[in-house]
Enzyme design. Structure first.
Site, PDB file in Angstrom:
ATOM      1  N   SER A 214     -16.407  27.688  49.266  1.00 29.03           N
ATOM      2  CA  SER A 214     -17.098  27.914  50.267  1.00 29.03           C
ATOM      3  C   SER A 214     -15.708  27.808  51.458  1.00 29.03           C
ATOM      4  CB  SER A 214     -17.864  26.727  50.859  1.00 29.03           C
ATOM      5  OG  SER A 214     -17.431  25.400  51.115  1.00 29.03           O
ATOM      6  N   ASP A 215     -15.758  28.331  52.729  1.00 25.31           N
ATOM      7  CA  ASP A 215     -15.340  28.238  53.823  1.00 25.31           C
ATOM      8  C   ASP A 215     -15.229  26.843  54.255  1.00 25.31           C
ATOM      9  OD1 ASP A 215     -13.181  28.507  55.743  1.00 25.31           O
ATOM     10  OD2 ASP A 215     -13.769  30.615  56.710  1.00 25.31           O
ATOM     11  N   CYS A 216     -14.363  26.397  54.699  1.00 25.46           N
ATOM     12  CA  CYS A 216     -14.485  24.881  54.983  1.00 25.46           C
ATOM     13  C   CYS A 216     -15.408  24.491  56.146  1.00 25.46           C
ATOM     14  CB  CYS A 216     -12.873  24.350  55.828  1.00 25.46           C
ATOM     15  SG  CYS A 216     -11.849  24.440  54.391  1.00 25.46           S
ATOM     16  N   ALA A 218     -18.484  25.396  55.722  1.00 21.82           N
ATOM     17  CA  ALA A 218     -19.416  26.375  55.816  1.00 21.82           C
ATOM     18  C   ALA A 218     -20.941  26.087  55.343  1.00 21.82           C
ATOM     19  CB  ALA A 218     -18.863  27.889  55.249  1.00 21.82           C
TER      20      ALA A 218
END
Length: 330
Positions: A214-216, A218
């Site tokens: 996951s993007d941070c 997200a």
């Protein structure tokens, strides 16, 4: 093990590991390193062989830094071998503050330069990764910075298939080890909770075999900003079911509760964990010191004269002159 800052599990002999590292144009945030032109400059060289050479130099420095740190029992953030690079989003909107991280607005050029970078970073050993690359941010992610945590991208099917997806498809063909799912929603579903994006397209259509991160923070967006779920437990379960293996953030610490509430099964968690362990094995993170084929790269390669010369060459080749033909300069 599914959190980016994975603690040691001593009873299993698993050391701690921090997955978070970046190297868009050099090994970032880990002390001295050779600084190459920004990604947008590397793309402007139109030179895949040069970009491969740059990525090879970066991965040499990454290996040297990592092994020197491990010898000193330092397993801090930015000293690992999993790099959340390259950024292959299509740069269309200047209000997105990270356009310089991309390779521009052309899907074909982005695919070609991205492929060269991945191959240089990951090496050519049939069993081991020199470092792991990550194609990000999947997908249709390049709008205004301000709205990225709650924006819903609804491209028409042609634009989706011909503009936003091709670079991800081509980097999967190049065996990129990881894909990072984006903050935004696409077609009204958070990218990090979308079976359509992560399973139907990425795994079934493209044959992706690596892991998804996951993007941070997200996964926080799923319940806090997109508001498609009400609780952190539900957000964790949604991401697991969609196939997100690694959480940059904290939501996955609620996986045990999600299992106890029967939102997901322990078997589902095992299946999502497996690619992460495979990636760590391929990076040689469980091997004895000196066993990995790239473990003997010496610290002296970091910011060495050869790499400085390569950085200068890349900078020179990134300069593009436009001939004034009566229309230019605009």
């Amino acid at each position: 093990l599914m959190l980016y800052n994975s603690p040691a599990i001593e009873r299993l002999g698993i050391p701690s590991y921090n997955w978070w590292n970046e190297c868009l144009h050099g090994v970032a945030r880990a002390g001295k390193a050779t600084v190459f032109p920004q990604a947008i400059g590397l793309a402007a060289t139109f030179d895949e062989a040069l970009v491969f050479e740059v990525a090879t130099a970066i991965s040499d420095e990454a290996r040297a830094k990592h092994h020197e740190a491990v010898r000193k029992a330092n397993r801090s953030q930015y000293l690992g071998l999993s790099f959340w690079t390259p950024n292959i989003n299509i740069f269309r909107d200047p209000r997105w503050g990270r356009g310089q991280e991309t390779y521009g607005e052309d899907p074909f050029l982005t695919s070609a330069i991205g492929t060269a970078f991945v191959k240089g970073l990951q090496g050519d050993d049939p069993n081991y990764l020199k470092a792991s690359a990550c194609a990000k941010h999947y997908v249709v992610h390049s709008g205004p910075e301000k709205s990225r945590h709650h924006f819903n991208a609804v491209p028409d099917e042609i634009d989706f298939r011909e503009t936003y997806l091709p670079a991800f498809r081509e980097l999967v063909k190049a065996d990129v080890e990881a894909i990072m799912c984006a903050y935004n929603r696409t077609y009204d579903v958070p990218c990090c909770g979308s079976p359509y994006l992560l399973k139907d397209i990425l795994k079934d259509d493209y044959g992706f075999k690596g892991h998804i991160v996951s993007d941070c923070w997200a996964l926080d967006d799923i319940w806090a900003r997109h508001k498609v779920m009400e609780t952190r437990f539900q957000a964790a379960a949604m991401a697991v079911k969609a196939g997100v293996n690694l959480n940059c953030g904290y939501i996955y610490k609620y996986i045990p509760e999600a299992v106890s509430l029967k939102m997901i099964s322990e078997e589902e968690v095992d299946n999502v964990l497996e690619p992460l362990l495979r990636s760590r094995f391929r990076l040689g993170l469980f091997d004895p010191e000196g066993y990995h084929p790239y473990s003997q790269i010496p610290p002296e390669v970091v910011n060495c004269d050869k790499h400085k010369e390569l950085a200068r060459l890349a900078a020179e080749k990134s300069i593009i002159l436009l001939k004034n033909n009566g229309a230019l300069p605009l």
